[in-house]
Design an enzyme around this catalytic site. Structure first.
Site, PDB file in Angstrom:
ATOM      1  N   GLY A   1      17.243  62.828  12.622  1.00 31.58           N
ATOM      2  CA  GLY A   1      16.995  63.913  11.673  1.00 31.58           C
ATOM      3  C   GLY A   1      16.990  65.250  12.368  1.00 31.58           C
ATOM      4  N   ALA A   2      16.669  66.280  11.601  1.00 31.17           N
ATOM      5  CA  ALA A   2      16.668  67.635  12.129  1.00 31.17           C
ATOM      6  C   ALA A   2      15.639  67.786  13.252  1.00 31.17           C
ATOM      7  CB  ALA A   2      16.371  68.620  11.015  1.00 31.17           C
ATOM      8  N   ASN A   3      14.572  66.997  13.182  1.00 28.51           N
ATOM      9  CA  ASN A   3      13.483  67.201  14.131  1.00 28.51           C
ATOM     10  C   ASN A   3      13.355  66.127  15.195  1.00 28.51           C
ATOM     11  OD1 ASN A   3      12.745  69.570  12.883  1.00 28.51           O
ATOM     12  ND2 ASN A   3      11.483  68.488  11.394  1.00 28.51           N
ATOM     13  N   GLY A   4      14.367  65.311  15.339  1.00 28.00           N
ATOM     14  CA  GLY A   4      14.282  64.318  16.394  1.00 28.00           C
ATOM     15  C   GLY A   4      15.024  63.041  16.056  1.00 28.00           C
TER      16      GLY A   4
ATOM     17  N   VAL B   1      14.825  58.831  15.987  1.00 28.88           N
ATOM     18  CA  VAL B   1      13.845  57.747  15.900  1.00 28.88           C
ATOM     19  C   VAL B   1      14.463  56.434  16.373  1.00 28.88           C
ATOM     20  CG1 VAL B   1      12.177  56.550  14.433  1.00 28.88           C
ATOM     21  CG2 VAL B   1      12.818  58.908  13.912  1.00 28.88           C
TER      22      VAL B   1
ATOM     23  N   LYS C   1       9.602  58.340  18.005  1.00 26.39           N
ATOM     24  CA  LYS C   1      10.345  59.552  17.656  1.00 26.39           C
ATOM     25  C   LYS C   1      10.389  60.506  18.841  1.00 26.39           C
ATOM     26  CE  LYS C   1      11.047  62.977  14.074  1.00 26.39           C
ATOM     27  NZ  LYS C   1      10.738  63.363  12.704  1.00 26.39           N
TER      28      LYS C   1
ATOM     29  N   ASP D   1       8.348  67.592   2.069  1.00 22.66           N
ATOM     30  CA  ASP D   1       9.750  67.172   2.053  1.00 22.66           C
ATOM     31  C   ASP D   1       9.898  65.807   1.387  1.00 22.66           C
ATOM     32  OD1 ASP D   1      12.426  67.320   2.461  1.00 22.66           O
ATOM     33  OD2 ASP D   1      12.366  67.011   4.623  1.00 22.66           O
TER      34      ASP D   1
END
Lengths: 245, 338
Positions: B38-41, B43, B56, B149
């Site tokens: 995803g945008a933040n990391g 997994v 993550k 979100d």
């Protein structure tokens, strides 16, 4: 715990500057004044990527900000995200500076153990939520931007929704380059609302050179003039957040 | 200053078998497979000394730390399962490149995505999971947070019994603040229908959009007409139309709590079930769309809905006493499960 405000310049462009002074030099200077320069490059679906991109990245690096190159349809998400990320980054930079003063130059938030880091980031988040923010938006209105202007407007409305959902105050000011007769025209003075763009944007005349450097210079001067005249210029410190306790 | 000039939120590639040793806590994790990016990391599914976990990983410590802060807070209170439990947080330094990565470890939620589940098992499950989701939201809201979100991609269905579970806490925001992360289709700000302030109604808007997405099976772009456009989509879909009032109230921010929205959906559900029941009686034909689930599972969930409706003083006189008793037992069972 803190007061003061964050200052950002948001440059939205689709290509290389080709007129006036070097935008990198002005961006570097802005950084010295504690003003962050973020750059968003809009990519044409048809245009070959590559050319103007290096400069976009370089201006943001020089200005201590964030750059992102996107297709028009991703612009809204990007503009608000870049602005918020840059805020966090500036606050973190300030915290890091304090940490270095207290703990020595090799220290940063990242060098803290995770549990301490969690506490620090919580404070960073608190500040990001409550700090005042001033953004000067610079929109490239050279000919190639003509059919992207509607999307730019949309993305600025979106930015306003995100920022005005914060607890802290916001003020926006908007400049276009090239202007009608000058390199740069101010079309919107400090305001928390951007609705006026609905009437202003359709009247804009497009075309001419891309004086990115002079536009950045104008924004920088505008920030500084305002600071001096309001008498709240915090020039003794390059950061614009002041900590009382 | 931490430079993040190039936000290449690129995936971090780790080969299966890579051993990750935490810099601080020295715990070891063996990478098994990629779960998502995803945008933040990124997994990964990995193996700890206590079994399978989700790990993550990101090059940026900000998001990782903020998510840990949230996870710790919302899963702190015992008794109610509000998300995968937090296990560990640490740094990983790649022994070859000396690059630093930041990661946290949480319980691995093994499930299928919500749209996938509904694709396989039938649309009648959508309301059941929305009801479950509203129960989860109610608990989260009670703690002073909104999910932010909320979207179909962030929802999984786990087994035995089938239950909805959310993943990705990047958007969880303290009430009254600006929503941290959102996805345009599910975001009321995008549709011009409200602010991005973290309030109950922000999440409930997303719930309506999730419902619409599940039924219409598409995410559409805005055309500038705001709620009118969404209204049209509802009218055009035969399966959404009966839920029109429920959906619009969610979109317009008219529900003051997740519980209120849940009760309203239960009421809608009851009306629709009744109508279908009568139609069935008339036509005497069986439903063509028989879901591909075990009979018991289906019966259980149906009964759950029925009995909850009964609580709302509905007119379920047709139901035989045996079904009622069985139903009550199920209701109690579900009540404690939720």
């Amino acid at each position: 715990m803190y007061k003061g405000k964050l200052k950002q310049i948001l440059l939205i462009t689709d290509g290389y500057s080709n007129h006036g002074e070097d935008p990198l030099a002005v961006a570097s200077l802005a950084k010295e004044y504690g003003i962050t320069v973020n750059v968003i490059g809009i990519l044409d679906e048809k245009s070959k990527s590559g050319d103007g991109l290096k400069e976009i990245e370089d201006i943001a690096i020089a200005g201590g900000g964030i750059s992102q190159i996107v297709y028009s349809k991703q612009l809204s998400q990007t503009v608000q995200m870049v602005t918020r990320k840059a805020m966090t980054q500036t606050i973190q930079g300030f915290v890091n500076k304090e940490l270095k003063q207290i703990l020595g130059s090799s220290n940063s938030i990242e060098s803290l153990p995770p549990s301490k880091r969690e506490e620090v980031y919580e404070v960073v988040e608190d500040i990001g939520e409550t700090v005042s923010l001033e953004v000067i938006i610079l929109v490239d209105t050279s000919a190639s931007m003509k059919d992207k202007l509607e999307t730019v407007k949309e993305s600025l409305f979106d930015l306003q929704i995100s920022l005005n959902s914060r607890t802290g105050d916001n003020a926006f000011s908007l400049f276009i380059f090239p202007g009608k007769h000058n390199d740069v025209d101010k079309i919107l003075d400090w305001t928390p609302k951007l609705e006026k763009l609905n009437t202003i944007f359709p009247k804009l005349t497009m075309g001419g050179l891309t004086p990115t450097g002079p536009a950045l210079r104008e924004a920088l001067n505008y920030f500084n003039d305002q600071s001096y005249s309001r008498g709240n210029y915090d020039g003794d410190d390059e950061q614009s957040i002041e900590w009382a306790d | 200053m931490v430079m993040m000039n190039n936000q290449s939120n690129g995936q971090i590639n780790l080969a299966a078998g890579t051993l990750i040793t935490g810099k601080w806590n020295k715990n070891q994790y063996k990478i098994k497979s990629l779960l998502g990016n995803g945008a933040n990391g990124t997994v990964y599914l990995a193996l700890s000394k206590n079994g399978e976990i989700a790990l993550k990983l990101s090059k940026d410590s900000t998001n990782i730390t903020n998510e840990v802060n949230v996870l710790k807070k919302i899963t702190k209170v015992q008794g109610s399962f509000l998300g995968p439990s937090f296990i560990d947080v640490d740094d990983y330094i790649n022994p070859y490149t000396k690059e630093s990565y930041y990661f946290y470890v949480m319980e691995y939620v093994n499930g299928v995505s919500l749209p996938q589940f509904i694709e396989r098992n039938g649309m009648e499950w959508s309301s059941i999971f929305i009801i479950q989701l509203l129960s989860l939201l109610s608990k989260l809201h009670d703690k002073g947070y909104i999910f932010g979100d909320l979207k179909t991609d962030n929802l999984l269905v786990t087994k035995e019994p089938y239950k909805i579970q959310w993943i990705d806490f990047g958007g969880v925001t303290q009430m009254g603040r600006a929503v941290k992360e959102f996805t345009e289709f599910f975001d009321r700000g995008y549709w011009g229908l409200g602010s991005r302030k973290a309030e109950v109604s922000y999440d409930l808007f997303s719930v309506s959009m999730i419902f619409i997405h599940l039924h219409s099976k598409k995410q559409f772009l805005k055309n500038g007409q705001g709620i009118k456009q969404i209204e049209q989509v509802i009218y055009q879909s035969p399966s959404l139309k009966p839920y029109k009032e429920f959906l619009l109230k969610g979109l317009e921010g008219k529900y003051t709590s997740a519980d209120q929205m849940k009760q309203d959906l239960l009421m809608h559900e009851q009306k629709i079930t009744k109508r279908n029941h009568q139609m069935k009686k008339v036509s005497k034909t069986s439903n063509a769309k028989t879901p591909n689930v075990t009979r018991s599972g289906q019966a259980a969930t149906r009964t759950q809905v029925k009995v909850m409706q009964k609580k709302k003083r509905s007119h379920w006189f047709e139901t035989s006493t045996i079904v009622l008793l069985l139903g009550l037992a199920y209701a109690l069972y579900f009540y404690y499960q939720l």
